[in-house]
Design a protein around this motif. Structure first.
Motif, short mmCIF file in Angstrom:
data_model
loop_
_atom_site.label_atom_id
_atom_site.label_comp_id
_atom_site.label_asym_id
_atom_site.label_seq_id
_atom_site.Cartn_x
_atom_site.Cartn_y
_atom_site.Cartn_z
N LEU A 183 0.68 -1.11 0.09
CA LEU A 183 -0.01 0.10 0.00
C LEU A 183 0.71 1.26 0.03
O LEU A 183 1.74 1.40 0.87
N VAL A 184 0.82 1.89 -1.15
CA VAL A 184 1.83 3.27 -0.87
C VAL A 184 1.24 4.30 -1.28
O VAL A 184 0.09 4.47 -1.74
N SER A 185 1.74 5.52 -0.99
CA SER A 185 1.28 6.83 -1.21
C SER A 185 1.81 7.28 -2.43
O SER A 185 2.97 7.56 -2.90
N VAL A 186 0.86 7.88 -3.07
CA VAL A 186 1.07 8.02 -4.39
C VAL A 186 -0.14 9.12 -5.16
O VAL A 186 -1.17 8.84 -4.87
N ALA A 187 0.51 10.25 -5.82
CA ALA A 187 -0.53 11.17 -6.32
C ALA A 187 -1.58 11.44 -5.45
O ALA A 187 -2.56 11.86 -5.65
#
Length: 243
Positions: free
Chosen positions: A88-92
């Motif tokens: 689960l990544v932080s993006v945009a």
């Protein structure tokens, strides 16, 4: 006698949404704290999993209690997925599930269709997109100066059609030509939180991909994110096309 038409027979969408919100139990006060937290985690993961684009904090806040910390929930989900092939990544500006890099070769070998991600671009289209990323807002004429040849409208149209570019503010030059800026989809597709995650220009110079010296000698404005914010241009956003 007054006849009620179809519009009168159905509640408005706004009223329907309001009713749904009243029925949806965000707080889960009937559950013990541990079960409540677990249910909030599952809800957040379900929303992120179902979405084709990164999910922002405001969206996630609609499915959990008012006192719930989204950041702590995300931390717990990341920890829970530590041994999974995806993260689960932080993006945009939001969060999204992404397959871990080490499984990329496995997925390519399977030839299985994948969702989202970057559209297939030619090498030249990718170079043009990269130049816009660094020097936006930028005109097609300025892009042509960077590459030493005309950048066709078809190239710009292909990048717009893939969702990577949109119209920026009009240039103050004679004729007020369009400028182009990247979109949130650009950030999402290439796994970036902001444009600050773009590779360092010096590294691109070393690779022979861009010449900063040439750009500084030309009349192309090299705009930083701070300069853009001061001028009202939101980098990595998707402003409405100008007329």
């Amino acid at each position: 006698m007054t006849m009620a038409g179809p519009a009168a027979a159905k509640p408005s969408r706004r009223k329907a949404n309001a009713a749904d919100e009243r029925l949806f139990d965000r707080e889960l006060e009937d559950l013990p704290p541990e079960l409540r937290w677990r249910e909030w985690m599952l809800r957040v993961e379900a929303v992120i999993f179902a979405s084709a684009e990164p999910v922002g904090r405001e969206t996630l806040a609609r499915v959990v209690g008012k006192e719930c910390s989204i950041d702590l929930l995300i931390d717990d989900l990341v920890e829970e997925l530590r041994d999974r092939p995806y993260d689960l990544v932080s993006v945009a500006g939001g969060w999204q599930h992404r397959t871990r890099v080490r499984f990329g070769e496995t997925i390519r070998a399977s030839s299985a269709p994948t969702r989202g991600g970057a559209a297939a671009l030619s090498e030249f289209e990718a170079m043009v997109l990269m130049a816009v990323g660094y020097f936006q807002p930028i005109t097609r004429g300025d892009l042509s100066k960077i590459f030493g040849k005309e950048i066709s409208r078809d190239t710009i149209a292909a990048l717009r059609g893939a969702g990577f570019l949109t119209s920026g503010p009009r240039s103050p030059r004679p004729g007020a030509p369009y400028t182009y800026v990247t979109t949130q989809h650009f950030l999402s597709a290439f796994g970036m939180e902001t444009l600050r995650d773009l590779p360092n220009i010096e590294a691109l110079e070393d690779a022979g991909l861009l010449s900063k010296n040439y750009l500084q000698l030309s009349d192309i404005p090299i705009v930083s994110e701070d300069d853009a914010d001061a001028d009202g241009v939101e980098f990595g956003s998707a402003p409405e096309p100008l007329d």
